[in-house]
Design a protein around this motif. Structure first.
Motif, short mmCIF file in Angstrom:
data_model
loop_
_atom_site.label_atom_id
_atom_site.label_comp_id
_atom_site.label_asym_id
_atom_site.label_seq_id
_atom_site.Cartn_x
_atom_site.Cartn_y
_atom_site.Cartn_z
N ILE A 1 45.65 -8.19 4.13
CA ILE A 1 45.27 -7.84 2.76
C ILE A 1 44.75 -9.06 2.01
N ILE A 2 45.47 -10.18 2.11
CA ILE A 2 45.13 -11.38 1.36
C ILE A 2 43.88 -12.06 1.90
N TYR A 3 43.72 -12.11 3.22
CA TYR A 3 42.61 -12.85 3.81
C TYR A 3 41.35 -12.03 4.02
N VAL A 4 41.48 -10.71 4.07
CA VAL A 4 40.31 -9.88 4.38
C VAL A 4 40.02 -8.85 3.28
N ALA A 5 40.98 -7.96 3.03
CA ALA A 5 40.70 -6.80 2.18
C ALA A 5 40.47 -7.16 0.71
N LEU A 6 41.32 -8.01 0.13
CA LEU A 6 41.15 -8.37 -1.29
C LEU A 6 39.85 -9.16 -1.54
N PRO A 7 39.52 -10.16 -0.71
CA PRO A 7 38.23 -10.83 -0.90
C PRO A 7 37.05 -9.85 -0.81
N ALA A 8 37.12 -8.91 0.11
CA ALA A 8 36.04 -7.92 0.24
C ALA A 8 35.91 -7.09 -1.03
N LEU A 9 37.04 -6.73 -1.61
CA LEU A 9 37.05 -5.95 -2.85
C LEU A 9 36.35 -6.72 -3.97
N ALA A 10 36.64 -8.01 -4.09
CA ALA A 10 36.03 -8.84 -5.13
C ALA A 10 34.53 -8.96 -4.91
N LEU A 11 34.12 -9.17 -3.67
CA LEU A 11 32.70 -9.36 -3.37
C LEU A 11 31.90 -8.07 -3.57
N TYR A 12 32.57 -6.93 -3.51
CA TYR A 12 31.86 -5.67 -3.73
C TYR A 12 31.73 -5.34 -5.21
N TYR A 13 32.84 -5.47 -5.98
CA TYR A 13 32.85 -4.98 -7.36
C TYR A 13 32.37 -5.99 -8.41
N ILE A 14 32.81 -7.22 -8.31
CA ILE A 14 32.59 -8.17 -9.41
C ILE A 14 31.11 -8.47 -9.69
N PRO A 15 30.25 -8.58 -8.67
CA PRO A 15 28.82 -8.80 -9.00
C PRO A 15 28.19 -7.67 -9.81
N LYS A 16 28.83 -6.51 -9.85
CA LYS A 16 28.25 -5.34 -10.51
C LYS A 16 28.73 -5.15 -11.95
N ILE A 17 29.69 -5.98 -12.41
CA ILE A 17 30.26 -5.80 -13.74
C ILE A 17 29.29 -6.27 -14.82
N ILE B 1 45.85 -22.27 -5.58
CA ILE B 1 44.89 -21.39 -6.24
C ILE B 1 43.52 -21.51 -5.59
N LEU B 2 43.06 -22.75 -5.41
CA LEU B 2 41.72 -22.98 -4.88
C LEU B 2 41.57 -22.49 -3.44
N LEU B 3 42.67 -22.50 -2.69
CA LEU B 3 42.61 -22.08 -1.29
C LEU B 3 43.06 -20.63 -1.10
N PHE B 4 43.37 -19.94 -2.20
CA PHE B 4 43.78 -18.54 -2.14
C PHE B 4 42.54 -17.69 -1.88
N PRO B 5 42.44 -17.01 -0.73
CA PRO B 5 41.19 -16.32 -0.37
C PRO B 5 40.63 -15.39 -1.44
N PRO B 6 41.44 -14.55 -2.10
CA PRO B 6 40.87 -13.70 -3.15
C PRO B 6 40.26 -14.50 -4.30
N PHE B 7 40.84 -15.68 -4.61
CA PHE B 7 40.29 -16.50 -5.68
C PHE B 7 38.95 -17.09 -5.27
N ILE B 8 38.85 -17.54 -4.03
CA ILE B 8 37.57 -18.07 -3.52
C ILE B 8 36.50 -16.99 -3.62
N ALA B 9 36.86 -15.77 -3.20
CA ALA B 9 35.92 -14.65 -3.27
C ALA B 9 35.54 -14.34 -4.71
N PHE B 10 36.52 -14.42 -5.62
CA PHE B 10 36.25 -14.16 -7.03
C PHE B 10 35.25 -15.17 -7.60
#
Length: 303
Positions: A35-51, A158-167
């Motif tokens: 979840i932390i290394y794959v799924a959450l980063p993918a979620l950020a990369l899909y939704y956030i550019p569209k906001i 924080i900086l190495l947290f995969p979802p944060f990097i994706a964000f």
């Protein structure tokens, strides 16, 4: 309705796997890492550019950011006064301070307020709950997991947290008005869609409801804060003090009343912040929230 069924089915699957000898006893740890290394980063990369960034973000954004600060102040001072352990305080701050504004929130908001309401719910979730989890959440987990880590250690986490990097990457893409091609977007969307079922199976694997558990009194306080005190605060703040009106305000308050965030539970569990209690917050909080949400919907339609 499909999402609601999936919630309970995945929890039951996790509970059932506890009794399967062939399934690893610590299998939930591997699911959490996925979840932390794959799924959450993918979620950020899909939704956030569209906001779309606008002043309409203020009400929904406040739900996640102010809500987490409120949780921190509430449980930190109560915990210190009552002599709670650091891990217990950290667990309740995170699980009661982060709401399930997407998987539970999205279908409920769409059913009650339609597509326009869903747009507000996405703002509450992506630049709100998701980012708070990846920043304030990880800071809180690092601080309360073991003593007093240095500022450098917290910053690195924080900086190495995969979802944060994706964000950060997705946020830069939003500013530059750039998005991935359709094929990559589809891949990210499908990977991101695994967050909830995998997380709920993980929660089910850890969920043990013991009648004599010492966690019950903390669970009651945590859920009281998340399901009743938090939305009451935003109702008084947004509706009474700021005299806010309209769909954005009502949807924001309803989102503040959602059950604890599933991925917040995974974060707390990963840092050893009372995994059993954090699992109970979600496992019991989600079904209970369906009742409390009816109360808040009635209140919002009355005033």
């Amino acid at each position: 309705m499909d999402n609601i069924l999936l919630i309970f089915l995945c929890l039951l699957i996790g509970l059932g796997l506890q009794r399967v000898a062939a399934f690893p006893k610590n299998g939930h740890l591997a699911l959490n890492q996925f979840i932390i290394y794959v799924a959450l980063p993918a979620l950020a990369l899909y939704y956030i550019p569209k906001i779309s960034i606008s002043t309409n973000l203020l009400y929904p954004l406040g739900i996640a950011w102010i809500g987490f600060i409120l949780s921190f102040l509430f449980f930190f001072f109560i915990g210190k006064k009552l002599g709670w352990s650091r891990r217990l305080i950290g667990c309740l701050i995170i699980t009661a301070g982060l709401g399930n504004t997407s998987f539970v929130g999205f279908p409920i908001i769409q059913a009650l307020y339609g597509e326009e309401g869903l747009k507000t719910a996405i703002i509450v979730d992506q630049p709100g709950s998701f980012v708070v989890m990846a920043t304030f959440g990880i800071i809180t987990a690092a601080i309360f997991a073991k003593g007093k880590p240095s500022s450098k250690e917290i910053l690195l986490k924080i900086l190495l947290f995969p979802p944060f990097i994706a964000f950060v990457l997705a946020g830069a893409m939003n500013v530059l008005k750039y998005d991935f091609n359709d094929h990559l977007q589809t891949v990210f969307q499908k990977l991101g869609a695994t967050v909830t079922p995998v997380a709920l199976v993980s929660v089910g694997l850890q969920l043990k409801v013991e009648k004599r558990s010492q966690h019950w009194k903390f669970l009651r306080l945590g859920l009281l804060f998340k399901l009743m005190i938090t939305p009451l605060f935003f109702f008084l703040f947004y509706k009474i003090l700021l005299k806010g009106k309209g769909l954005d305000v009502d949807v924001s308050i309803m989102e503040s009343a959602m059950a604890p965030m599933i991925t917040g539970t995974i974060l707390a569990s990963n840092y050893g912040l009372k995994p059993k209690l954090s699992s109970m917050m979600v496992g019991i909080g989600i079904p209970l929230s369906f009742l409390t949400l009816i109360i808040w919907y009635f209140i919002l339609n009355t005033f």
